[in-house]
Design an enzyme around this catalytic site. Structure first.
Site: not given
Ligand code: EPZ
Length: 429
Positions: A22-23, A117, A122, A316, A408
């Protein structure tokens, strides 16, 4: 709303096939915005988030055709909008990754602020400051991010922390920017590598995807995409945990061992035997196929894990391994360092008899608990599957409510688990 009903105690045995990730499929679908030529994706999972991504693209004017067996055809030649609306972005945060491709293709984009969320606030600050480095003018108005760039130009971006979404947004924006872009501290997930491989097939010039430094040389335009989505390492590991938690013997076809090093090390340390069965001759080419067999012939040993950016232990999988830890012959510790509120499953596992104490981002799971089935509530995608896993091994009946969270990201999970011998069914609640 549906619910999943499980009578625990069956030992899982047999084979299960894992589909596309999915991701990976979500950014790949949005990458179709980068070209006016037709795009074809195969092994796209049939899950709700993919439906949402399709609605987002159709809302922008793209044509989408979903064919049986996970084939998706996308044509963005008639896209004439550049707004990703609130009702879709709030449903699926991954829609925010439309920002980069829209900006690259049209020079402007209006994407709803994703909002938080269940698992955390996020934020998107890393996305926005990085796009500004490529010359985008970014404003935030009425709950929307409004970005403008007559022509994106290459730049040097150092991410303050690895962000999967921000790396994907920048990768796609940089492909059509003028000049070269260097991304440092980029996310290294296999889904990023898959996106880069697809973009390269479209004519992009990308070096280093999968490492923390990615170099992109902008090009004038990108051509058609034809790509098979990489297999879902999180779903694959979830089925391995299902085998482990029931003391079973399961082969997961499509699992790529090289994408699961950290979880496989933990499962082995907990007492599982893991093999990579040889694939039948003529199976998919090297690197795209894979299989893993897990046999658990003892009570699991306790675990000590801390989630981290790839190739560290995936956040995850944290909820799934917590469910397994409840059955271990000792106390386990789990540190969640990626998201600030990803322990929503703890209270629900406690309803089944689990003893889990939380101090800040650290959970201590008392093992050797004989969990008993109970009605429990799903709160987010991975929390919901951890409750299913606990239900498989608990005594008696478990009902997991609000399974729309599960739908989802998990395709036909009750059918697949029932084929492995689980007593599980879906009921209208
Ligand atoms: C992706 O989310 C995945 N979703 C998530 O999977 C996964 O948990 C996550 O990466 C981490 O591996 C998809 O790929 C659709 P990040 P993403 O930006 O891109 C912080 C699932 O269950 N951050 O790597 O949103 C953030 O808050 C989902 O399939 C900032 O601070 O995650 C987090 O603490 C859940 N500022 C960390 O970085 C930003 O601008 C990692 O988030 C962006 C992120």
């Amino acid at each position: 709303m549906d619910k999943i009903v499980i009578e625990g105690g069956s030992r899982l045995q047999g084979e299960v096939e894992v589909g596309g990730a999915k991701n990976a499929a979500l950014p790949l679908m949005l990458a179709a915005l980068l070209t006016d030529e037709p795009c074809r994706l195969t092994k796209v999972p049939g899950v709700a988030d993919i439906d949402t991504a399709g609605k987002l693209l159709a809302g922008l004017g793209a044509s989408i055709e979903r064919r049986p067996g996970g084939e998706v055809l996308i044509d963005c030649s008639s896209v004439d909008q550049w707004e990703a609306p609130y009702d879709l972005v709030r449903k699926m945060r991954a829609s925010f990754v439309a920002l980069g491709p829209l900006l690259a293709r049209f020079g402007r984009a209006r994407v709803s602020w994703p909002g938080g969320c269940a698992i955390g606030s996020r934020p998107v600050d890393i996305h926005l400051s990085a796009l500004a480095r490529l010359g985008a003018k970014i404003e935030q108005r009425h709950g929307y991010v409004e970005a403008d760039a007559r022509q994106l130009k290459g730049g040097h971006v150092i991410f303050e922390k690895p962000s999967v979404g921000a790396t994907e947004n920048l990768l796609m924006a940089a492909c059509l920017a003028k000049g070269s872009t260097r991304l440092e501290n980029a996310a290294r997930e296999p889904e990023i590598v898959d996106l880069a491989e697809a973009l390269a097939k479209m004519g992009a010039h990308i070096e280093g995807a999968g490492s923390s430094i990615i170099e992109i040389e902008g090009v004038e335009r990108l051509a058609a995409m034809d790509h098979e989505v990489v297999s879902d390492r999180i779903v694959a590991a979830t089925y391995l945990v299902a085998a482990a938690i029931t003391g079973g013997d399961v082969v997961v076809r499509g699992a790529r061992p090289e994408h699961l090093q950290s979880p496989l090390e933990v499962l082995t340390a907990m007492g599982a035997t893991i093999e990579t069965p040889t694939l039948p001759t003529g199976s998919a080419g090297p690197g795209r196929a894979g299989a893993l067999r897990l046999v658990m012939a003892q009570q699991p040993r306790p675990l000590q894990i801390g989630t981290a950016p790839y190739p560290g232990f995936p956040t995850d999988l944290q909820a799934q391994f917590m469910a397994l830890a409840c059955f271990a012959d000792g106390d386990s510790t789990i540190e969640e360092s990626i998201f600030e509120n990803r322990f929503m499953h703890v209270q629900e596992l406690a309803r089944m008899g689990a003893e889990i104490s939380l101090v800040g981002h650290r959970a201590t799971v008392r093992g050797a608990k004989l969990l008993s089935g109970a009605p429990v509530m799903a709160t987010d995608l991975r929390a919901s599957v951890s409750l299913v896993l606990a239900g498989l091994a608990a005594r008696g009946r478990t009902e997991v409510l609000r399974v729309y969270h599960l739908d989802r990201g998990y395709e036909s999970i009750e059918q697949k688990l029932s084929c492995l011998g689980a007593d599980i069914r879906r009921e209208r609640d």
